[in-house]
Motif scaffolding. Structure first.
Motif, PDB file in Angstrom:
ATOM      1  N   GLU A 140       0.831  -1.193   0.000  1.00  0.00           N
ATOM      2  CA  GLU A 140       0.000   0.000   0.000  1.00  0.00           C
ATOM      3  C   GLU A 140       0.871   1.250   0.000  1.00  0.00           C
ATOM      4  N   PHE A 141       0.543   2.207  -0.893  1.00  0.00           N
ATOM      5  CA  PHE A 141       1.307   3.434  -1.002  1.00  0.00           C
ATOM      6  C   PHE A 141       0.804   4.457   0.015  1.00  0.00           C
ATOM      7  N   SER A 142       1.749   5.214   0.555  1.00  0.00           N
ATOM      8  CA  SER A 142       1.341   6.332   1.404  1.00  0.00           C
ATOM      9  C   SER A 142       0.890   7.504   0.543  1.00  0.00           C
ATOM     10  N   ALA A 143       1.454   7.635  -0.657  1.00  0.00           N
ATOM     11  CA  ALA A 143       1.089   8.710  -1.577  1.00  0.00           C
ATOM     12  C   ALA A 143       1.466   8.299  -2.995  1.00  0.00           C
ATOM     13  N   PHE A 144       0.656   8.737  -3.973  1.00  0.00           N
ATOM     14  CA  PHE A 144       1.003   8.407  -5.355  1.00  0.00           C
ATOM     15  C   PHE A 144       0.319   9.366  -6.324  1.00  0.00           C
ATOM     16  N   ILE A 145       0.977   9.548  -7.478  1.00  0.00           N
ATOM     17  CA  ILE A 145       0.428  10.272  -8.618  1.00  0.00           C
ATOM     18  C   ILE A 145      -0.094   9.230  -9.596  1.00  0.00           C
ATOM     19  N   LEU A 146      -1.249   9.494 -10.183  1.00  0.00           N
ATOM     20  CA  LEU A 146      -1.930   8.494 -11.014  1.00  0.00           C
ATOM     21  C   LEU A 146      -2.078   8.959 -12.458  1.00  0.00           C
ATOM     22  N   CYS A 147      -1.883   8.032 -13.377  1.00  0.00           N
ATOM     23  CA  CYS A 147      -2.208   8.254 -14.789  1.00  0.00           C
ATOM     24  C   CYS A 147      -2.867   6.983 -15.313  1.00  0.00           C
ATOM     25  N   VAL A 148      -3.942   7.136 -16.069  1.00  0.00           N
ATOM     26  CA  VAL A 148      -4.633   5.995 -16.680  1.00  0.00           C
ATOM     27  C   VAL A 148      -4.565   6.170 -18.190  1.00  0.00           C
ATOM     28  N   ALA A 149      -3.766   5.337 -18.843  1.00  0.00           N
ATOM     29  CA  ALA A 149      -3.556   5.488 -20.288  1.00  0.00           C
ATOM     30  C   ALA A 149      -2.873   4.249 -20.843  1.00  0.00           C
ATOM     31  N   GLN A 150      -3.291   3.829 -22.029  1.00  0.00           N
ATOM     32  CA  GLN A 150      -2.620   2.731 -22.701  1.00  0.00           C
ATOM     33  C   GLN A 150      -1.223   3.173 -23.123  1.00  0.00           C
ATOM     34  N   HIS A 151      -0.335   2.216 -23.301  1.00  0.00           N
ATOM     35  CA  HIS A 151       1.053   2.517 -23.633  1.00  0.00           C
ATOM     36  C   HIS A 151       1.196   2.813 -25.132  1.00  0.00           C
ATOM     37  N   ARG A 152       0.740   3.994 -25.519  1.00  0.00           N
ATOM     38  CA  ARG A 152       0.816   4.427 -26.907  1.00  0.00           C
ATOM     39  C   ARG A 152       1.536   5.768 -26.997  1.00  0.00           C
ATOM     40  N   LYS A 153       2.060   6.067 -28.181  1.00  0.00           N
ATOM     41  CA  LYS A 153       2.897   7.240 -28.368  1.00  0.00           C
ATOM     42  C   LYS A 153       2.178   8.529 -27.977  1.00  0.00           C
ATOM     43  N   ASN A 154       0.909   8.664 -28.370  1.00  0.00           N
ATOM     44  CA  ASN A 154       0.205   9.923 -28.142  1.00  0.00           C
ATOM     45  C   ASN A 154      -0.086  10.191 -26.665  1.00  0.00           C
ATOM     46  N   LYS A 155       0.050   9.176 -25.808  1.00  0.00           N
ATOM     47  CA  LYS A 155      -0.223   9.356 -24.383  1.00  0.00           C
ATOM     48  C   LYS A 155       0.922  10.063 -23.652  1.00  0.00           C
ATOM     49  N   ASN A 156       2.100  10.112 -24.271  1.00  0.00           N
ATOM     50  CA  ASN A 156       3.252  10.835 -23.698  1.00  0.00           C
ATOM     51  C   ASN A 156       3.598  10.384 -22.282  1.00  0.00           C
ATOM     52  N   LEU A 157       3.540   9.082 -22.039  1.00  0.00           N
ATOM     53  CA  LEU A 157       3.900   8.579 -20.719  1.00  0.00           C
ATOM     54  C   LEU A 157       5.384   8.790 -20.422  1.00  0.00           C
ATOM     55  N   ASP A 158       6.202   8.814 -21.471  1.00  0.00           N
ATOM     56  CA  ASP A 158       7.625   9.105 -21.269  1.00  0.00           C
ATOM     57  C   ASP A 158       7.824  10.517 -20.740  1.00  0.00           C
ATOM     58  N   LEU A 159       7.030  11.449 -21.213  1.00  0.00           N
ATOM     59  CA  LEU A 159       7.090  12.826 -20.729  1.00  0.00           C
ATOM     60  C   LEU A 159       6.735  12.883 -19.244  1.00  0.00           C
ATOM     61  N   LEU A 160       5.698  12.179 -18.851  1.00  0.00           N
ATOM     62  CA  LEU A 160       5.293  12.152 -17.446  1.00  0.00           C
ATOM     63  C   LEU A 160       6.391  11.537 -16.578  1.00  0.00           C
ATOM     64  N   ILE A 161       7.002  10.466 -17.052  1.00  0.00           N
ATOM     65  CA  ILE A 161       8.068   9.814 -16.286  1.00  0.00           C
ATOM     66  C   ILE A 161       9.258  10.755 -16.113  1.00  0.00           C
ATOM     67  N   HIS A 162       9.625  11.467 -17.175  1.00  0.00           N
ATOM     68  CA  HIS A 162      10.726  12.433 -17.090  1.00  0.00           C
ATOM     69  C   HIS A 162      10.398  13.548 -16.085  1.00  0.00           C
ATOM     70  N   ALA A 163       9.168  14.059 -16.138  1.00  0.00           N
ATOM     71  CA  ALA A 163       8.780  15.131 -15.213  1.00  0.00           C
ATOM     72  C   ALA A 163       8.794  14.621 -13.772  1.00  0.00           C
ATOM     73  N   TYR A 164       8.318  13.431 -13.566  1.00  0.00           N
ATOM     74  CA  TYR A 164       8.322  12.817 -12.230  1.00  0.00           C
ATOM     75  C   TYR A 164       9.759  12.651 -11.733  1.00  0.00           C
ATOM     76  N   ALA A 165      10.651  12.174 -12.610  1.00  0.00           N
ATOM     77  CA  ALA A 165      12.057  12.002 -12.237  1.00  0.00           C
ATOM     78  C   ALA A 165      12.705  13.334 -11.873  1.00  0.00           C
ATOM     79  N   GLN A 166      12.364  14.385 -12.609  1.00  0.00           N
ATOM     80  CA  GLN A 166      12.921  15.709 -12.331  1.00  0.00           C
ATOM     81  C   GLN A 166      12.469  16.216 -10.963  1.00  0.00           C
ATOM     82  N   LEU A 167      11.208  16.003 -10.648  1.00  0.00           N
ATOM     83  CA  LEU A 167      10.689  16.435  -9.340  1.00  0.00           C
ATOM     84  C   LEU A 167      11.393  15.700  -8.201  1.00  0.00           C
ATOM     85  N   LEU A 168      11.663  14.409  -8.389  1.00  0.00           N
ATOM     86  CA  LEU A 168      12.389  13.647  -7.379  1.00  0.00           C
ATOM     87  C   LEU A 168      13.817  14.154  -7.248  1.00  0.00           C
ATOM     88  N   LYS A 169      14.464  14.368  -8.389  1.00  0.00           N
ATOM     89  CA  LYS A 169      15.855  14.804  -8.391  1.00  0.00           C
ATOM     90  C   LYS A 169      16.027  16.156  -7.726  1.00  0.00           C
TER      91      LYS A 169
END
Length: 371
Positions: free
Chosen positions: A196-225
Motif C-alpha cells: 500500500e502506497f502512502s502517496a502516489f500520482i496516477l495516470c490511466v492510459a494505454q502505452h501508446r505514443k500519443n499518451k506521452n507517458l515518457d514525458l510524465l516519467i521524465h517530469a516525475y524524475a525531475q521532481l524527485l531529483k
C-alpha cells in the motif's frame, strides 16, 4: 427495442474500447425503451467482461464467439461470420462500438458506429507501418458503410469532417459523449499492488505514443531529483501494454525508477475507483485524444487534475483542470504544473457534469437511433 453491440476486440485485458461497449450496454439497459442489449465478444474477453464491468442488468446478454484471436481470423469473422450472427438475432439497431470492416448490404438492421478518434490519420506512430494503412482502410470502410456516426467529442467530429469532408452530407452525425458512472461504485484496494502506497500520482492510459507517458516519467524524475517530491510518492501508471511498453521500461531502468513506478492493468471498476479516490494527483499528458474517459472519471471523483493544453482536454475538462504547455520545454512545464497543483488545497468535489451522465447519454443515443 433490441440493440446489438459488437465488441469483439483483440485485447485479453480491459481497454477503453471494451469499457465503452460495456458502458453503452449499461446506459441503454437503464431505459424503458430498450428491452434487450446484446454484447458480442470474443471468448478471450469473457472473463473480464464478466468480472471487471458491472453488467448486472437482466436486459444485458453476452454472446461469446469462439475464433482464433488473430488479426486475420477477427477480420474474416467481421466480414463473413458477423453478418450471419447479427441477422439471426434480428436487432432493431446495431451499434458498432469501434470501427471494423463490414459489408453493409449483408446486414438487415440499421447500423451506427462510434468514432472514438482519427488516430490512423492524426497519430500513425500508434500503429506503425504498414499496419496504419489497414487501420485507415478499416476506418474509411466503416465510415462509408454506417448509417450514422456517433462521435465521442466535438473535436472528434471536427476531425472526422476534416478527413472525410462530405461525411455530413451523406451520414447522420452527432456528438455523444461517453458517460462516467464511478461515483456509486464501492472502491476496493487493488490486489495487484505489492504494498500500500502512502502517496502516489496516477495516470490511466494505454502505452501508446500519443499518451506521452515518457514525458510524465521524465517530469516525475525531475521532481524527485530536485527534491520537490518525496521519494515515498510513487507514480502509478494504469493501462494495457502497447507499442511503447518496451521503451517505457527501458526509460524507467535508465532513470533508476524501478522502485518508484508501478504498472497496473486489468483492474476492476472497484479497484480503479480506489486509485482515483486516493491519488494525490491525476495527470494526463496526451498530445491527442478522442475523448479521454479517465479524465471524466477523475474529475467526477474529485481528483486534482493536471492536463496537457490540447483542445479535447479543454472541451472535456473545462475550467476544472490545471493545464500545461506541450510545445516548449514540456518536461519542465509538466513538472511545474504538478508541483503547483500538489500545493493547492483540495476543494469540495464538484457537482457531476450532466454532459456525461447516464440519463443524458441514454436520451441522446435513443434520439440518434431514430434514423
Amino acid at each position: 427495442m433490441h440493440v446489438l453491440i459488437p465488441a469483439l476486440h483483440r485485447p485479453s485485458k480491459p481497454t477503453g474500447v471494451c469499457r465503452h461497449a460495456a458502458n453503452l450496454a449499461q446506459c441503454l439497459a437503464n431505459t424503458d425503451e430498450v428491452t434487450q442489449v446484446t454484447l458480442v465478444i470474443g471468448e478471450w474477453q469473457t472473463s473480464y467482461f464478466a468480472q471487471s464491468f458491472n453488467l448486472i442488468s437482466p436486459k444485458i446478454k453476452l454472446i461469446s464467439v469462439s475464433i482464433k484471436n488473430s488479426s486475420l481470423s477477427r477480420n474474416q469473422w467481421f466480414l463473413f461470420g458477423w453478418p450471419k450472427l447479427a441477422n439471426s438475432l434480428e436487432p432493431d439497431v446495431i451499434h458498432m462500438s469501434f470501427p471494423f470492416p463490414f459489408i453493409r448490404q449483408w446486414l438487415r438492421s440499421p447500423v451506427v458506429s462510434t468514432i472514438h478518434d482519427l488516430y490512423p490519420y492524426e497519430c500513425p506512430k500508434n500503429f506503425g507501418y504498414p499496419q496504419v494503412w489497414f487501420n485507415r482502410g478499416f476506418l474509411k470502410q466503416c465510415v462509408d458503410s454506417s448509417d450514422g456516426l456517433a462521435c465521442v467529442s466535438q473535436i472528434t467530429l471536427n476531425s472526422l469532417k476534416h478527413y472525410f469532408p462530405v461525411v455530413e452530407e451523406r451520414k447522420k452525425t452527432a456528438v455523444i459523449y461517453n458517460y462516467a458512472d464511478l461515483i456509486s461504485v464501492e472502491s476496493t484496494f487493488p490486489t495487484k499492488i505489492n504494498a500500500e502506497f502512502s502517496a502516489f500520482i496516477l495516470c490511466v492510459a494505454q502505452h501508446r505514443k500519443n499518451k506521452n507517458l515518457d514525458l510524465l516519467i521524465h517530469a516525475y524524475a525531475q521532481l524527485l531529483k530536485d527534491g520537490n517530491l518525496s521519494a515515498s510518492t510513487k507514480l502509478v501508471l494504469v493501462g494495457s501494454s502497447g507499442p511503447e511498453t518496451e521503451n517505457l521500461l527501458i526509460l524507467i531502468e535508465n532513470l533508476v525508477l524501478q522502485d518508484q513506478v508501478e504498472f497496473l492493468s486489468a483492474l476492476t471498476d472497484q479497484e480503479l475507483c480506489w486509485l482515483y479516490k486516493h491519488c494525490k494527483l491525476f495527470v494526463i499528458a496526451s498530445s491527442t485524444e478522442g475523448f479521454c474517459l479517465p479524465l471524466v472519471e477523475a474529475l467526477s471523483l474529485g481528483c486534482r487534475v493536471v492536463c496537457s493544453d490540447i483542445p479535447i482536454l479543454r472541451e472535456v475538462g473545462t475550467l476544472a483542470c490545471n493545464y500545461f504547455d506541450l510545445e516548449k520545454e514540456p518536461v519542465e512545464n509538466l513538472a511545474n504544473s504538478i508541483l503547483s497543483s500538489l500545493k493547492q488545497a483540495l476543494g469540495d468535489r464538484p457537482p457531476p457534469d450532466i454532459r456525461f451522465s447516464k440519463r443524458t447519454i441514454a436520451k441522446q443515443l435513443l434520439e440518434f437511433y431514430n434514423l
